[in-house]
Design a protein around this motif. Structure first.
Motif: not given
Length: 240
Positions: A127-137
């Motif tokens: 469960v992912l809630e209010r998640v930011v994935v920024r940059g990277g690979k």
């Protein structure tokens, strides 16, 4: 506890003008003063609160069922790290790296993942809630049957992400490259793909109902959509 501030585009989750799609809520975390982590390693069902993990090597360790609250993980190695059923709350992960990290059936809430270099991450059933994935690979991200709500993928590269059977609600892809995405049996609600830098769907293109795409993306996806619908495209005989 980390203070959460709704920010970014459409941080209140209201519909963007004329878009017909609700924007994701983006938390901005302000961590309290943290204590350096001086433990020997992760423990199953461990409780980590208000700690800073810097350049820690957790390769091969077992932290299944652990809880991370108000934590910062910076430059940590997560190769084959077992974190199944973990809870990561109000935390920032920066520059983490690893292959085969197992986060299956975990909970990530109010989390920022920045400049990660990961491969084969197992997040199925999570469960992912209010998640930011920024940059990277992230290569071969497994999100099968996961639930994503208010999640933003921004400026990152996702190679063959697997969303099979997952539910995505208020999810945005901003300046993000998706290569070979699998949407088989996925459910999309208020998913905004218009700002994706590259959109390549290998399977499940017919599951795009509930998403919004740009006119340019529609043209790019036309051959895949036609194939999924069983439509044969014939330009007609020359000179006819």
């Amino acid at each position: 506890m980390a203070r959460r501030v709704a920010g970014g585009r459409g941080g209140t989750g209201v519909k963007a003008p004329g878009a017909g799609v609700k924007a994701a809520r983006r938390p901005e975390l302000r961590l309290p003063p943290l204590e350096p982590y001086d433990g020997a390693g992760l423990e199953p069902d461990g409780d980590y609160d208000g700690l800073e993990f810097r350049e820690a090597d957790f390769a091969g360790q077992d932290g299944g069922g652990a809880r991370f609250m108000d934590c910062a993980l910076t430059g940590c190695a997560l190769d084959e790290t077992r974190l199944r059923h973990a809870r990561v709350l109000d935390s920032v992960l920066t520059g983490v790296r690893g292959v085969g990290t197992d986060l299956a059936e975990s909970t990530l809430r109010d989390v920022e993942l920045v400049d990660a270099r990961l491969g084969g991450v197992q997040l199925h059933g999570s469960v992912l809630e209010r998640v930011v994935v920024r940059g990277g690979k992230i290569d071969y991200l497994n999100l099968r049957k996961a639930r994503l709500k208010d999640v933003v993928f921004e400026g990152c590269v996702l190679v063959e992400p697997d969303f099979g059977g997952a539910r995505l609600e208020r999810v945005e892809f901003v300046d993000c490259v998706l290569k070979g995405a699998d949407l088989t049996e996925a459910t999309l609600v208020d998913v905004d793909l218009r700002a994706a830098a590259e959109l390549d769907i290998a399977r499940g293109v017919e599951r795009l109902a509930g998403a919004v795409i740009s006119t340019h993306q529609l043209l790019d996806l036309a051959p895949v959509l036609a194939a999924a619908l069983g439509v044969r495209v014939d330009g007609g005989a020359e000179g006819a």
